[in-house]
Design a protein around this motif. Structure first.
Motif, mmCIF file in Angstrom:
data_model
loop_
_atom_site.group_PDB
_atom_site.id
_atom_site.type_symbol
_atom_site.label_atom_id
_atom_site.label_comp_id
_atom_site.label_asym_id
_atom_site.label_seq_id
_atom_site.Cartn_x
_atom_site.Cartn_y
_atom_site.Cartn_z
ATOM 1 N N PRO A 1 -6.342 -12.390 0.300
ATOM 2 C CA PRO A 1 -6.097 -11.023 -0.080
ATOM 3 C C PRO A 1 -6.805 -9.883 0.925
ATOM 4 C CG PRO A 1 -7.576 -11.862 -1.397
ATOM 5 C CD PRO A 1 -7.234 -13.160 -0.713
ATOM 6 N N VAL A 2 -7.702 -10.255 1.573
ATOM 7 C CA VAL A 2 -8.607 -9.173 2.426
ATOM 8 C C VAL A 2 -7.703 -9.182 3.613
ATOM 9 C CG1 VAL A 2 -10.525 -8.908 4.173
ATOM 10 C CG2 VAL A 2 -10.899 -9.968 1.691
ATOM 11 N N ARG A 3 -6.945 -10.102 4.262
ATOM 12 C CA ARG A 3 -6.095 -9.980 5.716
ATOM 13 C C ARG A 3 -4.781 -9.227 5.069
ATOM 14 N NH1 ARG A 3 -7.852 -12.582 10.192
ATOM 15 N NH2 ARG A 3 -10.279 -13.034 9.767
ATOM 16 N N LYS A 4 -4.358 -9.671 4.065
ATOM 17 C CA LYS A 4 -3.176 -8.979 3.324
ATOM 18 C C LYS A 4 -3.192 -7.476 3.299
ATOM 19 C CE LYS A 4 0.354 -9.111 -0.061
ATOM 20 N NZ LYS A 4 0.604 -7.573 -0.144
ATOM 21 N N PHE A 5 -4.387 -7.142 2.772
ATOM 22 C CA PHE A 5 -4.812 -5.590 2.532
ATOM 23 C C PHE A 5 -4.924 -4.802 3.705
ATOM 24 C CE2 PHE A 5 -7.805 -2.086 1.980
ATOM 25 C CZ PHE A 5 -6.995 -1.402 1.026
ATOM 26 N N ALA A 6 -5.470 -5.597 4.724
ATOM 27 C CA ALA A 6 -5.930 -5.098 6.182
ATOM 28 C C ALA A 6 -4.532 -4.796 6.625
ATOM 29 C CB ALA A 6 -6.560 -5.992 6.980
ATOM 30 N N ARG A 7 -3.622 -5.771 6.566
ATOM 31 C CA ARG A 7 -2.282 -5.436 7.119
ATOM 32 C C ARG A 7 -1.442 -4.200 6.728
ATOM 33 N NH1 ARG A 7 -2.083 -11.064 6.556
ATOM 34 N NH2 ARG A 7 -0.521 -11.051 4.655
ATOM 35 N N ASP A 8 -1.607 -4.117 5.231
ATOM 36 C CA ASP A 8 -0.854 -3.428 4.603
ATOM 37 C C ASP A 8 -1.544 -1.789 4.821
ATOM 38 O OD1 ASP A 8 0.750 -4.998 3.399
ATOM 39 O OD2 ASP A 8 -0.342 -5.174 1.444
ATOM 40 N N PHE A 9 -2.805 -1.974 5.004
ATOM 41 C CA PHE A 9 -3.540 -0.551 5.118
ATOM 42 C C PHE A 9 -3.119 -0.204 6.646
ATOM 43 C CE2 PHE A 9 -6.991 1.920 7.044
ATOM 44 C CZ PHE A 9 -7.346 2.474 6.101
ATOM 45 N N VAL A 10 -2.758 -0.884 7.578
ATOM 46 C CA VAL A 10 -2.480 -0.369 8.977
ATOM 47 C C VAL A 10 -0.639 -0.074 8.781
ATOM 48 C CG1 VAL A 10 -2.154 -1.323 11.425
ATOM 49 C CG2 VAL A 10 -4.068 -1.994 10.305
ATOM 50 N N ASP A 11 -0.240 -0.928 8.232
ATOM 51 C CA ASP A 11 1.485 -0.914 8.301
ATOM 52 C C ASP A 11 1.839 0.580 7.494
ATOM 53 O OD1 ASP A 11 1.602 -2.968 9.617
ATOM 54 O OD2 ASP A 11 1.926 -4.156 7.746
ATOM 55 N N SER A 12 0.859 1.160 6.487
ATOM 56 C CA SER A 12 1.089 2.270 5.693
ATOM 57 C C SER A 12 1.225 3.500 6.564
ATOM 58 C CB SER A 12 0.474 2.024 4.549
ATOM 59 O OG SER A 12 -0.982 2.348 4.826
ATOM 60 N N ARG A 13 0.512 3.550 7.703
ATOM 61 C CA ARG A 13 0.347 4.803 8.392
ATOM 62 C C ARG A 13 0.808 4.621 10.001
ATOM 63 N NH1 ARG A 13 -4.765 5.817 6.770
ATOM 64 N NH2 ARG A 13 -4.601 4.363 5.164
ATOM 65 N N PHE A 14 0.928 6.054 10.403
ATOM 66 C CA PHE A 14 1.147 5.858 11.880
ATOM 67 C C PHE A 14 -0.122 5.536 12.814
ATOM 68 C CE2 PHE A 14 4.661 8.218 10.290
ATOM 69 C CZ PHE A 14 5.730 7.749 11.222
ATOM 70 N N CYS A 15 -0.046 4.967 13.715
ATOM 71 C CA CYS A 15 -1.240 4.503 14.414
ATOM 72 C C CYS A 15 -0.919 4.902 15.912
ATOM 73 C CB CYS A 15 -1.647 3.015 14.237
ATOM 74 S SG CYS A 15 -2.088 2.540 12.632
ATOM 75 N N ILE A 16 -1.702 5.683 16.719
ATOM 76 C CA ILE A 16 -1.402 6.010 18.067
ATOM 77 C C ILE A 16 -1.531 5.034 18.749
ATOM 78 C CG2 ILE A 16 -2.313 7.284 19.808
ATOM 79 C CD1 ILE A 16 -3.688 9.250 18.062
ATOM 80 N N ALA A 17 -2.183 3.766 18.558
ATOM 81 C CA ALA A 17 -2.176 2.814 19.387
ATOM 82 C C ALA A 17 -0.798 2.002 19.528
ATOM 83 C CB ALA A 17 -3.334 1.598 18.832
ATOM 84 N N GLU A 18 -0.078 1.790 18.443
ATOM 85 C CA GLU A 18 1.349 1.373 18.318
ATOM 86 C C GLU A 18 2.193 1.947 19.399
ATOM 87 O OE1 GLU A 18 4.054 1.943 15.033
ATOM 88 O OE2 GLU A 18 2.112 3.109 14.219
ATOM 89 N N PHE A 19 1.996 3.239 19.805
ATOM 90 C CA PHE A 19 2.908 3.827 20.920
ATOM 91 C C PHE A 19 1.982 3.682 22.412
ATOM 92 C CE2 PHE A 19 3.112 6.182 17.071
ATOM 93 C CZ PHE A 19 4.649 5.842 16.602
ATOM 94 N N PHE A 20 1.449 2.654 22.358
ATOM 95 C CA PHE A 20 0.412 2.483 23.723
ATOM 96 C C PHE A 20 1.481 1.899 24.596
ATOM 97 C CE2 PHE A 20 -1.606 -0.299 26.651
ATOM 98 C CZ PHE A 20 -2.438 0.476 27.381
ATOM 99 N N LEU A 21 2.293 1.098 24.518
ATOM 100 C CA LEU A 21 3.213 0.197 25.519
ATOM 101 C C LEU A 21 4.084 1.301 25.896
ATOM 102 C CD1 LEU A 21 3.660 -2.079 26.823
ATOM 103 C CD2 LEU A 21 5.207 -2.777 24.857
ATOM 104 N N PRO A 22 4.802 2.090 25.063
ATOM 105 C CA PRO A 22 5.947 3.232 25.663
ATOM 106 C C PRO A 22 5.158 4.165 26.637
ATOM 107 C CG PRO A 22 5.769 3.214 23.086
ATOM 108 C CD PRO A 22 4.989 1.919 23.542
ATOM 109 N N LEU A 23 4.051 4.662 26.018
ATOM 110 C CA LEU A 23 3.288 5.595 26.608
ATOM 111 C C LEU A 23 2.968 5.059 28.059
ATOM 112 C CD1 LEU A 23 1.357 7.528 23.852
ATOM 113 C CD2 LEU A 23 3.261 8.393 25.124
#
Length: 207
Positions: free
Chosen positions: A101-123
């Motif tokens: 449940p801890v890892r699942k919550f961590a994934r959902d916490f990240v997936d529920s918001r925009f993160c600047i790091a996810e655009f690192f590759l195209p930038l």
């Protein structure tokens, strides 16, 4: 002198009949003396248990080649279940690093918001293209943009780590949380559509 005649049948009678008679008699006696209600000495297995035993014997590999083939088949089946679990989020077949449940919550916490790091590759690709242009001003812009992107990713990642750690301590006070924050930060570096396990929440939907 008087002679006595011995019957030939007494001398030449079949020994097979004599040997067979006691066996037949013993068999008959055993049938007569056995009580139909008497126990057999061991319990009669149930039908389901007998079928399971027969199936186990039938499925047991008899040669090294068959055992190797069976192992390869089991590995392929396990990998296929894991692949489906990564797409569906089925906790039963996820890799060990993604379970709980801890890892699942961590994934959902990240997936529920925009993160600047996810655009690192195209930038990074855009900055690389600008830096390759033989124009001094564009190269300066590319360098400045690179520094800005790195700074923004660091600030955003620190904020995510602080908020996630606070949420984990509140929701899962008794469970071990070691490695959950780095696990979430590594996930922010992946583009949303490429993340595995697949996101199970929408953006803006709080877990």
């Amino acid at each position: 002198m008087r002679t006595y005649r011995v019957p030939l049948g007494f001398v030449f009678r079949s020994r097979a009949k004599e040997e067979k008679a006691p066996a037949d008699k013993a068999l008959t006696d055993s049938k007569q003396t056995r009580d139909p209600q008497a126990p057999k000495g061991r319990p009669t297995p149930k039908r389901s248990e007998a079928q399971t035993q027969r199936r186990s014997v039938a499925n047991t590999p008899t040669t090294r080649k068959e055992a190797s083939k069976r192992q390869r088949g089991d590995r392929r089946a396990a990998m296929e279940r894991q692949r489906q679990a990564l797409a569906s989020g089925d906790e039963r077949y996820l890799p060990v690093r993604d379970k709980g449940p801890v890892r699942k919550f961590a994934r959902d916490f990240v997936d529920s918001r925009f993160c600047i790091a996810e655009f690192f590759l195209p930038l990074a690709v855009l900055i690389l293209v600008l830096s390759m242009v033989r124009v001094g001003s564009l190269q300066n812009i590319a360098l400045l943009l690179w520094l800005v992107v790195i700074l923004m990713i660091v600030v955003d990642s620190v904020g995510i780590a602080i908020r996630l750690k606070k949420q984990l301590n509140t929701r899962f006070p008794e469970l071990p949380k070691k490695g959950a924050v780095p696990y979430a930060l590594m996930r922010t570096l992946q583009m949303r559509r490429l993340r595995l396990p697949k996101p199970q929440v929408k953006r803006g939907e709080r877990p």
